[in-house]
Write a protein that holds these residues in place. Structure first.
Motif, PDB file in Angstrom:
ATOM      1  N   CYS A  65      18.499  55.310  32.329  1.00 26.76           N
ATOM      2  CA  CYS A  65      17.132  55.814  32.477  1.00 26.76           C
ATOM      3  C   CYS A  65      16.313  55.433  31.251  1.00 26.76           C
ATOM      4  O   CYS A  65      16.842  55.311  30.144  1.00 26.76           O
ATOM      5  CB  CYS A  65      17.129  57.332  32.648  1.00 26.76           C
ATOM      6  N   ARG A  66      15.021  55.259  31.444  1.00 25.93           N
ATOM      7  CA  ARG A  66      14.124  54.878  30.354  1.00 25.93           C
ATOM      8  C   ARG A  66      14.100  55.953  29.271  1.00 25.93           C
ATOM      9  O   ARG A  66      14.062  55.644  28.083  1.00 25.93           O
ATOM     10  CB  ARG A  66      12.714  54.667  30.892  1.00 25.93           C
ATOM     11  N   TYR A  67      14.099  57.210  29.665  1.00 28.16           N
ATOM     12  CA  TYR A  67      13.997  58.310  28.701  1.00 28.16           C
ATOM     13  C   TYR A  67      15.335  59.033  28.577  1.00 28.16           C
ATOM     14  O   TYR A  67      16.007  59.295  29.578  1.00 28.16           O
ATOM     15  CB  TYR A  67      12.911  59.305  29.120  1.00 28.16           C
ATOM     16  N   ARG A  68      15.685  59.366  27.343  1.00 27.88           N
ATOM     17  CA  ARG A  68      16.952  60.071  27.090  1.00 27.88           C
ATOM     18  C   ARG A  68      17.002  61.435  27.764  1.00 27.88           C
ATOM     19  O   ARG A  68      18.049  61.861  28.212  1.00 27.88           O
ATOM     20  CB  ARG A  68      17.114  60.288  25.588  1.00 27.88           C
ATOM     21  N   GLU A  75      10.200  61.041  36.620  1.00 21.41           N
ATOM     22  CA  GLU A  75       9.870  60.168  35.498  1.00 21.41           C
ATOM     23  C   GLU A  75       9.885  58.693  35.916  1.00 21.41           C
ATOM     24  O   GLU A  75      10.738  58.280  36.699  1.00 21.41           O
ATOM     25  CB  GLU A  75      10.874  60.330  34.339  1.00 21.41           C
ATOM     26  N   PRO A  76       8.961  57.913  35.342  1.00 16.78           N
ATOM     27  CA  PRO A  76       9.014  56.462  35.587  1.00 16.78           C
ATOM     28  C   PRO A  76      10.227  55.879  34.860  1.00 16.78           C
ATOM     29  O   PRO A  76      10.601  56.356  33.798  1.00 16.78           O
ATOM     30  CB  PRO A  76       7.701  55.953  34.971  1.00 16.78           C
ATOM     31  N   GLN A  82      15.632  55.366  41.247  1.00 21.35           N
ATOM     32  CA  GLN A  82      15.619  54.008  41.792  1.00 21.35           C
ATOM     33  C   GLN A  82      16.822  53.796  42.718  1.00 21.35           C
ATOM     34  O   GLN A  82      16.702  53.175  43.774  1.00 21.35           O
ATOM     35  CB  GLN A  82      15.623  52.980  40.658  1.00 21.35           C
ATOM     36  N   ALA A  83      17.981  54.355  42.338  1.00 21.95           N
ATOM     37  CA  ALA A  83      19.179  54.240  43.177  1.00 21.95           C
ATOM     38  C   ALA A  83      18.999  54.987  44.498  1.00 21.95           C
ATOM     39  O   ALA A  83      19.481  54.543  45.542  1.00 21.95           O
ATOM     40  CB  ALA A  83      20.397  54.768  42.419  1.00 21.95           C
TER      41      ALA A  83
END
Length: 134
Positions: A65-68, A75-76, A82-83
C-alpha cells in the motif's frame, strides 16, 4: 427438548436477566448458544497473529500500500482495494478481515479507556436530551 425459562422484555425492548447459571446449549441445527448471566460482552483479544495467519494474502498485500497506516477502506494507492477491484480478493473476505481487525482493536483498549469513552457518550446523551426538552 428442554427449554430455558425466559422473562419478559422491558419497555425499552431489552431483555431482563432470568437465568442464574452458565450454560452451553446445542440447538437442533448444530449451533451452540452460550448463556452467561451478567456478562455484558465478549471480545477477541490478541487476535493480530491469528488475523495475519488467517488472512495472509491480505496482510502480504498490505505491505504494498502507498501509505503505511492504510486502513484499506478508501485510500488512494491501496494494494488491497486494487486486488478487490480486479477480483484477486473477494469483497466479503476484506470486509470480514476489517471487521475482525476493528473488533480486536476495540477490545485491546484498556478498561479505563472504555469507561472514559462510555462516560463521554453518556454526557453527550444527557446534553442532547436536555436540548430536546427546551
Amino acid at each position: 427438548m428442554a427449554r430455558q425459562e425466559t422473562g419478559g422484555v422491558s419497555g425499552t425492548g431489552e431483555g431482563r436477566h432470568t437465568t442464574v447459571r452458565r450454560e452451553l446449549m446445542r440447538l437442533a441445527g448444530g449451533a451452540l448458544v452460550i448463556d452467561n448471566p451478567g456478562m455484558r460482552e465478549f471480545g477477541v483479544i490478541g487476535a493480530e497473529g491469528g488475523l495475519d495467519a488467517s488472512y495472509g494474502e491480505i496482510t502480504a498485500l498490505a505491505q504494498h500500500c502507498r501509505y503505511r497506516d492504510c486502513t484499506h477502506t478508501d485510500e488512494p494507492g491501496c494494494a488491497i482495494l486494487q486486488a478487490v477491484e480486479v477480483g484477486t480478493i473477494g469483497r466479503a473476505q476484506l470486509d470480514s478481515y476489517l471487521k475482525l481487525r476493528e473488533e480486536s482493536a476495540f477490545h485491546q483498549r484498556s478498561h479505563a479507556e472504555r469507561r472514559k469513552k462510555d462516560r463521554d457518550f453518556g454526557k453527550y446523551l444527557k446534553s442532547v436530551k436536555k436540548q430536546l426538552r427546551r
